[in-house]
Design a protein around this motif. Structure first.
Motif, PDB file in Angstrom:
ATOM      1  N   GLY A 331      39.428  29.111  55.646  1.00  0.00           N
ATOM      2  CA  GLY A 331      39.043  30.270  55.001  1.00  0.00           C
ATOM      3  C   GLY A 331      39.293  30.225  53.223  1.00  0.00           C
ATOM      4  N   GLN A 332      41.351  29.635  53.276  1.00  0.00           N
ATOM      5  CA  GLN A 332      41.460  30.308  51.875  1.00  0.00           C
ATOM      6  C   GLN A 332      40.386  28.844  51.253  1.00  0.00           C
ATOM      7  N   LEU A 333      40.443  27.837  51.396  1.00  0.00           N
ATOM      8  CA  LEU A 333      39.428  26.842  50.758  1.00  0.00           C
ATOM      9  C   LEU A 333      38.118  27.097  50.737  1.00  0.00           C
ATOM     10  N   ILE A 334      37.784  28.440  51.423  1.00  0.00           N
ATOM     11  CA  ILE A 334      36.138  29.069  51.119  1.00  0.00           C
ATOM     12  C   ILE A 334      36.167  29.797  49.943  1.00  0.00           C
ATOM     13  N   PHE A 335      37.705  30.356  50.147  1.00  0.00           N
ATOM     14  CA  PHE A 335      37.964  31.882  49.114  1.00  0.00           C
ATOM     15  C   PHE A 335      37.848  31.259  47.997  1.00  0.00           C
ATOM     16  N   TYR A 336      38.802  29.924  47.259  1.00  0.00           N
ATOM     17  CA  TYR A 336      39.275  29.603  46.133  1.00  0.00           C
ATOM     18  C   TYR A 336      38.369  28.955  46.084  1.00  0.00           C
ATOM     19  N   GLY A 337      37.490  28.251  46.018  1.00  0.00           N
ATOM     20  CA  GLY A 337      36.268  27.282  46.323  1.00  0.00           C
ATOM     21  C   GLY A 337      35.593  28.542  45.786  1.00  0.00           C
ATOM     22  N   LEU A 338      35.428  29.391  45.781  1.00  0.00           N
ATOM     23  CA  LEU A 338      34.406  30.370  45.245  1.00  0.00           C
ATOM     24  C   LEU A 338      34.951  30.799  44.215  1.00  0.00           C
ATOM     25  N   ALA A 339      36.381  30.671  44.397  1.00  0.00           N
ATOM     26  CA  ALA A 339      36.809  31.050  42.897  1.00  0.00           C
ATOM     27  C   ALA A 339      36.507  29.450  41.925  1.00  0.00           C
ATOM     28  N   VAL A 340      36.804  28.456  42.107  1.00  0.00           N
ATOM     29  CA  VAL A 340      36.027  27.642  41.327  1.00  0.00           C
ATOM     30  C   VAL A 340      34.395  27.918  41.108  1.00  0.00           C
ATOM     31  N   LEU A 341      33.688  28.107  41.681  1.00  0.00           N
ATOM     32  CA  LEU A 341      32.212  28.053  41.171  1.00  0.00           C
ATOM     33  C   LEU A 341      32.241  29.259  40.666  1.00  0.00           C
ATOM     34  N   GLY A 342      33.215  30.686  40.503  1.00  0.00           N
ATOM     35  CA  GLY A 342      32.992  31.829  39.275  1.00  0.00           C
ATOM     36  C   GLY A 342      33.596  31.658  37.893  1.00  0.00           C
ATOM     37  N   PHE A 343      33.967  29.933  38.207  1.00  0.00           N
ATOM     38  CA  PHE A 343      34.868  29.733  36.560  1.00  0.00           C
ATOM     39  C   PHE A 343      33.789  28.782  36.104  1.00  0.00           C
ATOM     40  N   LEU A 344      33.457  28.518  37.015  1.00  0.00           N
ATOM     41  CA  LEU A 344      31.966  27.326  35.951  1.00  0.00           C
ATOM     42  C   LEU A 344      30.512  28.245  35.543  1.00  0.00           C
ATOM     43  N   LEU A 345      30.583  29.457  37.079  1.00  0.00           N
ATOM     44  CA  LEU A 345      29.249  30.323  36.514  1.00  0.00           C
ATOM     45  C   LEU A 345      29.301  30.950  35.188  1.00  0.00           C
ATOM     46  N   GLU A 346      30.763  31.377  35.005  1.00  0.00           N
ATOM     47  CA  GLU A 346      30.664  31.847  33.917  1.00  0.00           C
ATOM     48  C   GLU A 346      31.283  31.059  32.562  1.00  0.00           C
ATOM     49  N   ARG A 347      31.138  30.155  32.786  1.00  0.00           N
ATOM     50  CA  ARG A 347      31.440  29.341  31.636  1.00  0.00           C
ATOM     51  C   ARG A 347      29.831  28.990  31.549  1.00  0.00           C
ATOM     52  N   LYS A 348      28.450  28.569  32.143  1.00  0.00           N
ATOM     53  CA  LYS A 348      27.287  28.730  31.766  1.00  0.00           C
ATOM     54  C   LYS A 348      26.762  30.150  31.978  1.00  0.00           C
ATOM     55  N   ALA A 349      26.923  31.112  31.965  1.00  0.00           N
ATOM     56  CA  ALA A 349      26.936  32.122  31.996  1.00  0.00           C
ATOM     57  C   ALA A 349      25.926  32.791  33.124  1.00  0.00           C
ATOM     58  N   LEU A 350      25.878  32.524  33.874  1.00  0.00           N
ATOM     59  CA  LEU A 350      25.226  32.946  35.312  1.00  0.00           C
ATOM     60  C   LEU A 350      26.088  33.757  35.769  1.00  0.00           C
ATOM     61  N   LYS A 351      25.277  34.853  36.074  1.00  0.00           N
ATOM     62  CA  LYS A 351      25.428  35.690  37.199  1.00  0.00           C
ATOM     63  C   LYS A 351      25.898  35.795  38.629  1.00  0.00           C
ATOM     64  N   VAL A 352      26.580  36.116  39.095  1.00  0.00           N
ATOM     65  CA  VAL A 352      26.472  35.315  40.711  1.00  0.00           C
ATOM     66  C   VAL A 352      28.017  36.777  41.445  1.00  0.00           C
ATOM     67  N   LYS A 353      27.561  38.279  41.537  1.00  0.00           N
ATOM     68  CA  LYS A 353      29.343  38.300  41.891  1.00  0.00           C
ATOM     69  C   LYS A 353      29.788  38.575  43.074  1.00  0.00           C
ATOM     70  N   ILE A 354      29.329  37.720  43.956  1.00  0.00           N
ATOM     71  CA  ILE A 354      30.137  36.956  44.892  1.00  0.00           C
ATOM     72  C   ILE A 354      31.839  36.078  44.472  1.00  0.00           C
ATOM     73  N   ALA A 355      30.698  35.516  43.603  1.00  0.00           N
ATOM     74  CA  ALA A 355      31.901  33.979  43.155  1.00  0.00           C
ATOM     75  C   ALA A 355      32.962  35.153  41.924  1.00  0.00           C
ATOM     76  N   PHE A 356      32.970  35.870  41.479  1.00  0.00           N
ATOM     77  CA  PHE A 356      32.939  36.504  40.212  1.00  0.00           C
ATOM     78  C   PHE A 356      34.259  37.284  40.826  1.00  0.00           C
ATOM     79  N   ILE A 357      34.315  37.790  41.995  1.00  0.00           N
ATOM     80  CA  ILE A 357      35.457  38.786  42.010  1.00  0.00           C
ATOM     81  C   ILE A 357      36.870  37.927  42.739  1.00  0.00           C
ATOM     82  N   PRO A 358      36.005  36.244  43.366  1.00  0.00           N
ATOM     83  CA  PRO A 358      37.450  35.717  43.866  1.00  0.00           C
ATOM     84  C   PRO A 358      37.671  35.177  42.097  1.00  0.00           C
ATOM     85  N   TYR A 359      36.987  35.083  41.745  1.00  0.00           N
ATOM     86  CA  TYR A 359      37.927  33.946  40.352  1.00  0.00           C
ATOM     87  C   TYR A 359      38.457  35.157  39.714  1.00  0.00           C
ATOM     88  N   TYR A 360      38.059  36.939  39.623  1.00  0.00           N
ATOM     89  CA  TYR A 360      39.037  38.016  38.842  1.00  0.00           C
ATOM     90  C   TYR A 360      40.032  37.445  39.816  1.00  0.00           C
TER      91      TYR A 360
END
Length: 404
Positions: A331-360
């Motif tokens: 469960g934690q692995l998935i959560f932190y995986g979404l955080a990493v995804l949020g980091f990568l998406l933010e750098r590419k200016a893509l908008k996926v809120k489900i990843a941005f919240i763990p990243y934040y």
């Protein structure tokens, strides 16, 4: 190892979720026991006299909108005064404020920090109530009325307004994450206020009784928090009014938000040290419970325990301690995986809120650790810095549809 894992997991859960659940239940019980809810002055002409103080540093791009917004706020004309302090500003901010005769302009070239400017402004205040609001926020029309109506109750010493983050179609990681955080934070503040008292106020919008103002040291980082907590420490209540709200844009990007959060975290540690008497449950039974649960754990123990929980879950999973530990690890692995995804998406200016919240969430807790280190090293200045926001609020209509 298992015992320590469950202790650490409990602290993490309690800090971010458990306290909210417990607080909500306590409020529900209190509503059943209490026969009636308090009422406050609503007659327009019975409101106390009020001074609005705005401290602005190099806000030329926003200051006209702030002034126009401030002068449009509803309040008895014979009971309201406006003071803008522009100490240290090197742009056109002082000149622009000087164009408005309704506003008292305080300016000096020295840049000694926001709290020094506020102390100077407070020497000019002769009204019963003071309202503080930031230069980069806009208030709803009835904000002053909603704040000041509470002062008919002598037990109330301060009232906090609600902070709202504007999130339009351009919302990214900083807007989505910050917006979600403030929604939850606002719910906690409403329940804190109903149970007993709000634990600290945000500088975007809050008010105090003038005679309760206590100067804080000039090196204070979170001056708004310290001012309101001193009032709570004197036995007065700090209330929360969501119908008085300040709207601002999210940080320009996560890097800007991280810079702001590190400063807040360093200020949080400083506040805990200087307000340590409020941690005494024998002297302040309810306030200490709220303060530790809502603030102290977030600023100290919990961010340290987050990686501990992950490592211990991984070890217990590897040593085959049971399916429960494996589930908690994945469960934690998935959560932190979404955080990493949020980091990568933010750098590419893509908008996926489900990843941005763990990243934040991860950014916020990293900021606490960095803030702790900065405070210990003595590297955090109290001189105010202007945060870079996405844009000004010039064309934004303040309504609930545009808020996160």
């Amino acid at each position: 190892m298992e015992y320590f894992f469950w202790f650490a997991l409990f602290i993490v859960f309690y800090t971010y979720v458990g306290y909210g659940i417990l607080l909500y239940l306590l409020v529900r019980v209190q509503r059943l026991v209490r026969k009636s809810r308090p009422t406050y002055v609503t007659e327009y002409e019975s409101l106390p006299s009020c001074t609005v103080i705005v401290a602005a540093y190099n806000e030329a791009s926003m200051i006209r909108q702030k002034i126009d917004n401030t002068l449009q706020l509803r309040y008895p004309a014979d009971k309201i005064r406006y003071i803008f302090v522009t100490d240290g500003s090197t742009d056109e901010t002082p000149a622009l404020v000087g164009e408005y005769p309704e506003i008292s302009l305080l300016h000096q070239s020295a840049r000694n920090g926001k709290i020094a400017a506020v102390h100077r402004a407070m020497r000019e205040v002769a009204t019963e109530v003071v309202v503080f609001t930031d230069a980069n926020t806009l208030l709803n029309t009835d904000a002053l009325i909603e704040l000041c109506k509470y002062y008919s109750d002598e037990k109330i010493g301060a009232v906090a307004g609600e902070k709202r983050i504007y999130a339009g179609a351009e919302a990214d990681a900083s807007a989505a994450g910050e917006g979600f955080y403030w929604k939850y934070e606002s719910a906690l503040k409403r329940w804190d206020s109903e149970l007993h008292t709000v634990v600290g106020t945000a500088g975007e919008l809050f008010s105090i009784r003038t005679n309760l103002y206590e100067s804080v040291p000039l090196d204070t980082i979170l001056d708004d928090f310290m001012i309101s907590m001193h009032i709570a420490g004197k036995g007065y209540l700090v209330k929360y009014e969501p119908l008085a709200f300040a709207t601002e844009m999210a940080s320009e990007n996560v890097k800007e938000e991280l810079k702001r959060k590190i400063r807040i975290a360093a200020g949080g540690i400083q506040s805990i040290v200087r307000l340590r008497r409020l941690l005494n449950p024998f002297a302040y039974p309810v306030l200490a419970f709220q303060y530790i649960s809502h603030r102290v754990l977030r600023w100290t123990l919990t961010p340290i325990l987050l990686p501990v929980v992950f490592v211990l879950a991984a070890l217990l999973h590897v040593y085959d301690a049971g399916i429960l530990y494996s589930g908690l690890f994945y469960g934690q692995l998935i959560f932190y995986g979404l955080a990493v995804l949020g980091f990568l998406l933010e750098r590419k200016a893509l908008k996926v809120k489900i990843a941005f919240i763990p990243y934040y969430f991860c950014v916020m807790n990293y900021a606490v650790l960095a803030g702790m280190l900065r405070y210990v090293r003595g590297g955090q200045s109290a001189v105010w810095e202007r945060s870079n926001r996405k844009q000004t609020l010039t064309a934004i209509t303040i309504d609930k549809r545009n808020m996160e």
